[in-house]
Design a protein around this motif. Structure first.
Motif, PDB file in Angstrom:
ATOM      1  N   ASP A  21       0.820  -1.219   0.000  1.00 42.53           N
ATOM      2  CA  ASP A  21       0.000   0.000   0.000  1.00 42.53           C
ATOM      3  C   ASP A  21       0.849   1.262   0.000  1.00 42.53           C
ATOM      4  O   ASP A  21       0.523   2.240  -0.654  1.00 42.53           O
ATOM      5  N   ALA A  22       1.945   1.234   0.767  1.00 44.44           N
ATOM      6  CA  ALA A  22       2.788   2.428   0.902  1.00 44.44           C
ATOM      7  C   ALA A  22       3.530   2.768  -0.383  1.00 44.44           C
ATOM      8  O   ALA A  22       4.175   3.810  -0.473  1.00 44.44           O
ATOM      9  N   LEU A  23       3.445   1.897  -1.383  1.00 46.21           N
ATOM     10  CA  LEU A  23       4.200   2.103  -2.626  1.00 46.21           C
ATOM     11  C   LEU A  23       3.284   2.476  -3.793  1.00 46.21           C
ATOM     12  O   LEU A  23       3.691   2.394  -4.952  1.00 46.21           O
ATOM     13  N   ILE A  24       2.051   2.895  -3.485  1.00 49.19           N
ATOM     14  CA  ILE A  24       1.113   3.238  -4.565  1.00 49.19           C
ATOM     15  C   ILE A  24       1.032   4.753  -4.728  1.00 49.19           C
ATOM     16  O   ILE A  24       0.735   5.476  -3.783  1.00 49.19           O
ATOM     17  N   LEU A  25       1.334   5.220  -5.929  1.00 49.08           N
ATOM     18  CA  LEU A  25       1.339   6.650  -6.245  1.00 49.08           C
ATOM     19  C   LEU A  25      -0.026   7.078  -6.787  1.00 49.08           C
ATOM     20  O   LEU A  25      -0.719   6.282  -7.413  1.00 49.08           O
ATOM     21  N   ALA A  26      -0.338   8.361  -6.575  1.00 49.33           N
ATOM     22  CA  ALA A  26      -1.560   8.932  -7.164  1.00 49.33           C
ATOM     23  C   ALA A  26      -1.186  10.215  -7.907  1.00 49.33           C
ATOM     24  O   ALA A  26      -1.298  11.312  -7.363  1.00 49.33           O
ATOM     25  N   PRO A  27      -0.698  10.107  -9.159  1.00 47.19           N
ATOM     26  CA  PRO A  27      -0.285  11.297  -9.909  1.00 47.19           C
ATOM     27  C   PRO A  27      -1.450  12.252 -10.153  1.00 47.19           C
ATOM     28  O   PRO A  27      -2.613  11.837 -10.186  1.00 47.19           O
ATOM     29  N   THR A  28      -1.116  13.526 -10.327  1.00 51.50           N
ATOM     30  CA  THR A  28      -2.108  14.547 -10.673  1.00 51.50           C
ATOM     31  C   THR A  28      -1.658  15.201 -11.985  1.00 51.50           C
ATOM     32  O   THR A  28      -0.528  14.976 -12.423  1.00 51.50           O
ATOM     33  N   ALA A  29      -2.540  16.032 -12.570  1.00 50.78           N
ATOM     34  CA  ALA A  29      -2.172  16.711 -13.816  1.00 50.78           C
ATOM     35  C   ALA A  29      -0.935  17.558 -13.564  1.00 50.78           C
ATOM     36  O   ALA A  29      -0.814  18.202 -12.507  1.00 50.78           O
ATOM     37  N   ALA A  30       0.006  17.569 -14.510  1.00 54.20           N
ATOM     38  CA  ALA A  30       1.253  18.320 -14.337  1.00 54.20           C
ATOM     39  C   ALA A  30       0.966  19.812 -14.187  1.00 54.20           C
ATOM     40  O   ALA A  30       0.084  20.343 -14.870  1.00 54.20           O
ATOM     41  N   SER A  31       1.698  20.480 -13.272  1.00 56.67           N
ATOM     42  CA  SER A  31       1.473  21.913 -13.062  1.00 56.67           C
ATOM     43  C   SER A  31       1.986  22.722 -14.248  1.00 56.67           C
ATOM     44  O   SER A  31       1.524  23.809 -14.519  1.00 56.67           O
ATOM     45  N   SER A  32       2.984  22.190 -14.955  1.00 60.13           N
ATOM     46  CA  SER A  32       3.411  22.830 -16.204  1.00 60.13           C
ATOM     47  C   SER A  32       3.703  21.740 -17.216  1.00 60.13           C
ATOM     48  O   SER A  32       4.196  20.669 -16.860  1.00 60.13           O
ATOM     49  N   GLY A  33       3.355  21.989 -18.454  1.00 61.56           N
ATOM     50  CA  GLY A  33       3.582  21.000 -19.499  1.00 61.56           C
ATOM     51  C   GLY A  33       2.494  19.949 -19.517  1.00 61.56           C
ATOM     52  O   GLY A  33       1.522  20.015 -18.766  1.00 61.56           O
ATOM     53  N   ALA A  34       2.697  18.947 -20.369  1.00 60.46           N
ATOM     54  CA  ALA A  34       1.674  17.926 -20.576  1.00 60.46           C
ATOM     55  C   ALA A  34       1.817  16.803 -19.555  1.00 60.46           C
ATOM     56  O   ALA A  34       2.833  16.707 -18.861  1.00 60.46           O
ATOM     57  N   GLY A  35       0.795  15.991 -19.466  1.00 57.96           N
ATOM     58  CA  GLY A  35       0.896  14.756 -18.690  1.00 57.96           C
ATOM     59  C   GLY A  35       0.653  14.942 -17.205  1.00 57.96           C
ATOM     60  O   GLY A  35      -0.077  15.817 -16.769  1.00 57.96           O
ATOM     61  N   GLU A  36       1.325  14.123 -16.418  1.00 57.71           N
ATOM     62  CA  GLU A  36       1.045  14.058 -14.987  1.00 57.71           C
ATOM     63  C   GLU A  36       2.333  14.172 -14.187  1.00 57.71           C
ATOM     64  O   GLU A  36       3.439  14.060 -14.734  1.00 57.71           O
ATOM     65  N   GLU A  37       2.173  14.411 -12.889  1.00 51.33           N
ATOM     66  CA  GLU A  37       3.344  14.472 -12.013  1.00 51.33           C
ATOM     67  C   GLU A  37       2.994  13.855 -10.666  1.00 51.33           C
ATOM     68  O   GLU A  37       1.838  13.792 -10.269  1.00 51.33           O
ATOM     69  N   VAL A  38       4.016  13.390  -9.995  1.00 52.99           N
ATOM     70  CA  VAL A  38       3.778  12.810  -8.675  1.00 52.99           C
ATOM     71  C   VAL A  38       5.051  12.886  -7.842  1.00 52.99           C
ATOM     72  O   VAL A  38       6.164  12.765  -8.360  1.00 52.99           O
ATOM     73  N   ARG A  39       4.855  13.136  -6.534  1.00 51.36           N
ATOM     74  CA  ARG A  39       5.984  13.229  -5.607  1.00 51.36           C
ATOM     75  C   ARG A  39       6.065  11.957  -4.766  1.00 51.36           C
ATOM     76  O   ARG A  39       5.049  11.442  -4.320  1.00 51.36           O
ATOM     77  N   TYR A  40       7.277  11.487  -4.575  1.00 54.36           N
ATOM     78  CA  TYR A  40       7.489  10.387  -3.619  1.00 54.36           C
ATOM     79  C   TYR A  40       8.840  10.599  -2.960  1.00 54.36           C
ATOM     80  O   TYR A  40       9.847  10.771  -3.642  1.00 54.36           O
ATOM     81  N   ASP A  41       8.856  10.625  -1.634  1.00 48.67           N
ATOM     82  CA  ASP A  41      10.111  10.831  -0.903  1.00 48.67           C
ATOM     83  C   ASP A  41      10.652   9.486  -0.425  1.00 48.67           C
ATOM     84  O   ASP A  41       9.889   8.643   0.041  1.00 48.67           O
ATOM     85  N   PHE A  42      11.956   9.312  -0.533  1.00 47.65           N
ATOM     86  CA  PHE A  42      12.589   8.060  -0.095  1.00 47.65           C
ATOM     87  C   PHE A  42      13.263   8.289   1.262  1.00 47.65           C
ATOM     88  O   PHE A  42      14.016   9.263   1.427  1.00 47.65           O
ATOM     89  N   VAL A  43      12.998   7.425   2.198  1.00 44.38           N
ATOM     90  CA  VAL A  43      13.583   7.541   3.534  1.00 44.38           C
ATOM     91  C   VAL A  43      14.521   6.358   3.748  1.00 44.38           C
ATOM     92  O   VAL A  43      14.087   5.186   3.685  1.00 44.38           O
ATOM     93  N   LEU A  44      15.794   6.658   3.970  1.00 48.78           N
ATOM     94  CA  LEU A  44      16.801   5.602   4.065  1.00 48.78           C
ATOM     95  C   LEU A  44      17.177   5.311   5.513  1.00 48.78           C
ATOM     96  O   LEU A  44      17.443   6.216   6.298  1.00 48.78           O
ATOM     97  N   ASP A  45      17.241   4.040   5.838  1.00 52.22           N
ATOM     98  CA  ASP A  45      17.685   3.586   7.160  1.00 52.22           C
ATOM     99  C   ASP A  45      19.192   3.707   7.269  1.00 52.22           C
ATOM    100  O   ASP A  45      19.906   3.565   6.274  1.00 52.22           O
ATOM    101  N   PRO A  46      19.692   3.955   8.491  1.00 48.49           N
ATOM    102  CA  PRO A  46      21.148   4.005   8.657  1.00 48.49           C
ATOM    103  C   PRO A  46      21.780   2.638   8.376  1.00 48.49           C
ATOM    104  O   PRO A  46      21.144   1.606   8.583  1.00 48.49           O
ATOM    105  N   ALA A  47      23.027   2.665   7.912  1.00 43.17           N
ATOM    106  CA  ALA A  47      23.720   1.409   7.597  1.00 43.17           C
ATOM    107  C   ALA A  47      24.007   0.631   8.872  1.00 43.17           C
ATOM    108  O   ALA A  47      24.145   1.221   9.939  1.00 43.17           O
TER     109      ALA A  47
END
Ligand code: DHB
Ligand code: FE
Length: 281
Positions: free
Chosen positions: A255-281
């Motif tokens: 579930d946490a890996l499902i994106l919901a793109p929206t219409a692009a704010s500029s240009g054609a098509g769609e855009e979507v944000r996803y932030d990656f959170v990395l665990d310490p080594a």
């Protein structure tokens, strides 16, 4: 007349097998006791299936013939990554606090072209699929932005095919490595991929058809994110409402890996944000 080159299971399987063998330089340390325990339990699980279903000699021989064919078609990487890898991934990433992992699959290639923090993936003139801007930030679990993190990205095209595994696609099509800027941000200009179908003409496709299963993975993006001092995460992102998000043949959707793109704010098509959170080594 232009030659139409269609992908075959044997061709994509052979490339996947070759790539895997090139990369699989490390072999697990030989701990005889652990190998004994794992191999004994794996065989016992199969023996239990044989008893439960009262397997006949005809079925045993069909099984043998099918295993031989998986090898001949070079499909072990495909078969294993679809039906087995998801459990290995869950075990490997069970204690992560950051971004959830997902399977790598058979189509990663090291050494994709490098871009800065923002760029357009290599693509053909008139590449099919809706334009998609995929952007976000890399952070540590404590919330600090990670500058200089590497976002290694690959995906299928609008026909569900991967460069270097299906014929006639330029070498690095829809593959690229991005490096986050001082604020940890990246932005990738690509296209919305199509769902992926397991090749129907190989041993894996034959099993799927004979068992009456479907052969589809939902449309997805593949990403490996790494940064010094942090654990590399290999994951995939999916699209809300996309076909087969609810019944992925590879059981790799979370579930946490499902994106919901929206219409692009500029240009054609769609855009979507996803932030990656990395665990310490
Ligand atoms: C397979 C293909 C994929 O694109 C993927 O992400 C995982 C597995 C496969 O054919 O095995
Ligand atoms: Fe894939």
């Amino acid at each position: 007349m232009t030659e139409v080159v269609s992908p075959t299971a044997a061709a994509s399987g052979a490339s996947a097998t070759e790539r895997f063998q090139e990369r699989a330089k490390s072999s697990a340390a030989s701990d005889a006791a652990r190998l004994d325990a794992i191999a004994t339990d794996a065989l016992a699980a199969l023996h239990e299936v044989i008893r439960k279903h009262q397997l006949t000699y005809d079925e045993y021989n069909a099984f043998k013939a099918w295993l031989i064919r998986v090898g001949e078609d070079g499909e072990w990487p495909l078969f294993l990554d679809v039906f087995i890898e998801h459990e290995v991934e869950k075990v490997a990433n069970a204690s992560r606090e950051g971004t959830a992992g997902s399977i790598e699959g058979p189509y990663y290639v090291e050494g994709a072209p490098e871009f800065g923090a923002e760029g357009t993936l290599p693509m053909r003139d008139g590449e099919g699929g809706q334009p998609l801007r995929f952007f976000g930030q890399a952070r540590s679990v404590s919330g600090e932005p990670l500058a200089g993190a590497v976002v290694d990205f690959w995906q299928a095209d609008d026909d569900g095919l991967y460069s270097q595994f299906a014929p006639g696609i330029p070498e690095w099509n829809l593959r690229g490595r991005f490096t986050t800027d001082a604020e940890g941000n990246f932005s990738i200009h690509t296209i919305h991929p199509a769902p992926y179908q397991i090749p129907t003409d190989g041993a894996t496709g034959a099993l799927i058809a004979a068992a009456g299963w479907h052969a589809w993975r939902p449309a997805h993006l593949h990403i490996k994110v790494s940064a010094p001092g942090h654990q590399l995460i290999t994951t995939q992102l999916y699209f809300d409402g996309g076909e087969h998000v609810g019944d992925d043949i590879a059981t790799a959707v979370k579930d946490a890996l499902i994106l919901a793109p929206t219409a692009a704010s500029s240009g054609a098509g769609e855009e979507v944000r996803y932030d990656f959170v990395l665990d310490p080594a």
